[in-house]
Enzyme design. Structure first.
Site, PDB file in Angstrom:
ATOM      1  N   GLY A 132       0.790  -1.227   0.000  1.00 23.92           N
ATOM      2  CA  GLY A 132       0.000   0.000   0.000  1.00 23.92           C
ATOM      3  C   GLY A 132       0.823   1.278   0.000  1.00 23.92           C
ATOM      4  O   GLY A 132       0.264   2.376   0.059  1.00 23.92           O
ATOM      5  N   ASP A 133       2.130   1.166  -0.090  1.00 23.98           N
ATOM      6  CA  ASP A 133       2.993   2.345  -0.038  1.00 23.98           C
ATOM      7  C   ASP A 133       3.263   2.845  -1.456  1.00 23.98           C
ATOM      8  O   ASP A 133       3.945   2.178  -2.242  1.00 23.98           O
ATOM      9  CB  ASP A 133       4.297   1.997   0.679  1.00 23.98           C
ATOM     10  CG  ASP A 133       5.127   3.231   0.969  1.00 23.98           C
ATOM     11  OD1 ASP A 133       5.614   3.857   0.006  1.00 23.98           O
ATOM     12  OD2 ASP A 133       5.287   3.560   2.155  1.00 23.98           O
TER      13      ASP A 133
END
Length: 172
Positions: A132-133
């Site tokens: 999710g980064d």
């Protein structure tokens, strides 16, 4: 940046403060979050932030140092869950990565990404990669020259880094 040889875990008595900092810092620049955290610390005698002391503070008092009402509710939810035992902060270091994530996301305002950053930067886990980064995804795009990498492509790439995905994440 020098050679990456070690990722250190933080002292257990700092876990709560790291989570508080993570909540306050969400969606803020480093400078803004540091300023707000500094103001927040000044609300506490001897700048010792504890769950009990957070719950004693009036929401408007916290708001006046620059923390949104949403984040105030997250800080108070974290505090309540630590005090009632829903979050067993002292046991986090002995839990598996997935158990830490599952445990921390019970708190309003702590999602998977925040839990993964806690694994990496507070618990010093060496094999963490956060899908999710956005910064990591952009690093994969640039390094591997993939315009829109899928989750599966990223997992295939980062699986090769195991058991040192955290180091790869830091390099990206």
């Amino acid at each position: 940046m020098g050679p990456l040889t070690e990722i250190k875990s933080q002292p257990r008595d700092k876990y709560f403060l790291h989570l508080v900092d993570s909540i306050i810092s969400q969606q803020l620049s480093g400078k803004a979050s540091a300023t707000i955290l500094s103001r927040f610390q000044k609300l506490f005698p001897d700048q010792e932030i504890t769950p009990e002391k957070i719950l004693e503070l009036n929401d408007q008092t916290i708001r006046d140092v620059g923390i949104s009402f949403g984040k105030i509710s997250y800080l108070k939810d974290l505090s309540v869950k630590i005090l009632d035992g829903s979050i067993e902060i002292k046991k986090l270091a002995k839990m598996s990565d997935q158990d830490v994530i599952d445990h921390l996301v019970k708190v309003k305002g702590i999602g998977r990404w925040t839990a993964e950053m806690f694994l990496m930067f507070t618990l010093g886990r060496k094999d963490v990669y956060s899908l999710g980064d956005l910064g990591l995804t952009n690093g994969i795009k640039k390094l591997y020259q993939i315009e829109n990498p899928t989750k599966e492509q990223i997992l295939k790439i980062t699986d090769k880094w195991s058991p040192y995905r955290s180091f790869g994440s830091l390099v990206l």
